[in-house]
Design a protein around this motif. Structure first.
Motif, PDB file in Angstrom:
ATOM      1  N   LEU A 101      38.229  42.013  41.498  1.00 28.64           N
ATOM      2  CA  LEU A 101      38.821  42.306  42.798  1.00 28.64           C
ATOM      3  C   LEU A 101      40.315  42.458  42.553  1.00 28.64           C
ATOM      4  CD1 LEU A 101      37.688  42.530  45.685  1.00 28.64           C
ATOM      5  CD2 LEU A 101      38.389  40.160  46.052  1.00 28.64           C
TER       6      LEU A 101
ATOM      7  N   LYS B 222      43.412  39.208  48.258  1.00 27.69           N
ATOM      8  CA  LYS B 222      42.469  38.791  47.213  1.00 27.69           C
ATOM      9  C   LYS B 222      42.038  37.337  47.404  1.00 27.69           C
ATOM     10  CE  LYS B 222      45.168  39.689  43.730  1.00 27.69           C
ATOM     11  NZ  LYS B 222      46.388  40.029  44.520  1.00 27.69           N
TER      12      LYS B 222
ATOM     13  N   ASP C   5      40.218  33.003  39.948  1.00 22.48           N
ATOM     14  CA  ASP C   5      41.337  33.527  40.725  1.00 22.48           C
ATOM     15  C   ASP C   5      42.596  33.518  39.864  1.00 22.48           C
ATOM     16  OD1 ASP C   5      43.001  34.438  42.681  1.00 22.48           O
ATOM     17  OD2 ASP C   5      42.637  32.816  44.096  1.00 22.48           O
TER      18      ASP C   5
ATOM     19  N   ILE D  83      39.450  37.752  39.881  1.00 18.88           N
ATOM     20  CA  ILE D  83      40.534  38.137  40.795  1.00 18.88           C
ATOM     21  C   ILE D  83      41.799  38.361  39.980  1.00 18.88           C
ATOM     22  CG2 ILE D  83      41.768  37.562  42.913  1.00 18.88           C
ATOM     23  CD1 ILE D  83      38.738  37.607  43.250  1.00 18.88           C
TER      24      ILE D  83
END
Length: 283
Positions: free
Chosen positions: A42, A50, A234, A266
């Motif tokens: 992403l 995000k 992330d 991410i």
């Protein structure tokens, strides 16, 4: 590119997220899916939403004063958002929740906050469904705990959730049986260290004794402790030098290849999105 015949693990349908003090959604009508064993990135610049998507997937929007609408399906489980209503597992539960919110005692006001409390009863997804390695995870360790103590405490927290009926008790990561057998627990912790390419001696170390890359891989070991269906990373390599970044990425690839793990990656780094991940979507 992964085998397109693999089953879809995660499917996001028309997800929109808006913060309560904002007029427009920060995420609008987002749709994507991830197959078993796939790494999907992403991608987007800072402020594109995000992390907001991550909070929606992990049912943390209320903590950030945000609301959403749309559907999230994870391997048969369904989370429905409806601008302030969340946590509806299926149509039958939705009808029950709606009935509960409509039945008021005489003279009792039906407030939006009351409705949200009645509808959002427990999480739809458990630690065995989705695990998150958040941003700045390297600084999230308790400085007075060894890594072994941190992992034991994490497993104990899962045991408490299991006893409350909030998590399944199956698979290799059955925390109850592990905690009752110290040898089995120790063996499993060693296996976790090896899975993220760390020496088992790291279990005896304190966070300040580990390098940035070692702490990041330890955070990944914590996240995969319960063998989640989806692992969310992330900004997992942000702030790491190139050599350490390569080590962490190698660990992620090993997890994907050996465990057929499904990963949502991410990142704001377009090079990583294009070269490291199987596919990517732009926010």
């Amino acid at each position: 590119m992964r085998n397109m015949e693999e089953k879809v693990i995660l499917q996001v349908k028309n997800l929109s997220v808006r913060y309560r003090d904002a007029k427009e959604p920060v995420v609008k009508n987002l749709c994507f899916s991830i197959r078993q064993g796939e790494i999907l990135c992403l991608h987007g610049r800072s402020g594109k939403g995000k992390s907001t998507v991550v909070w929606a997937l992990t049912e943390m929007l209320q903590e950030y004063n945000a609301v959403a609408k749309g559907e999230i399906l994870l391997d048969g489980k369904k989370l429905v958002y409806g601008w302030g209503k969340a946590g509806l597992k299926n149509a039958g539960q939705e009808k029950t929740a709606q009935k509960n919110t409509e039945q008021e005692k005489p003279g009792q006001r039906n407030t939006g906050q009351k409705n949200r409390r009645q509808i959002n009863t427990g999480r739809v997804f458990t630690w065995r469904d989705i695990a998150l390695v958040p941003q700045s995870s390297m600084s999230s360790f308790n400085p007075v705990y060894t890594i072994r103590k941190t992992m034991q405490e994490t497993m104990m927290a899962n045991l408490i959730a299991e006893e409350k009926g909030e998590s399944e008790t199956q698979g290799k990561g059955n925390s109850k049986s592990m905690l009752q057998d110290k040898n089995a627990l120790e063996q499993y912790l060693v296996e976790l260290m090896e899975m993220v390419q760390l020496d088992p001696s790291v279990l005896d170390a304190y966070p300040h004794e580990l390098s940035g890359g070692m702490k990041q891989r330890t955070a990944i070991a914590l996240a995969i402790m319960f063998q989640p269906k989806l692992l969310i990373l992330d900004e997992a390599t942000t702030g790491l030098d190139l050599l350490v970044q390569a080590q962490v990425l190698g660990t992620i690839l090993k997890l994907r290849d050996t465990c057929n793990m499904t990963i949502l990656f991410i990142s704001h780094d377009q090079t990583l999105a294009e070269e490291f991940c199987d596919s990517w979507i732009e926010l």
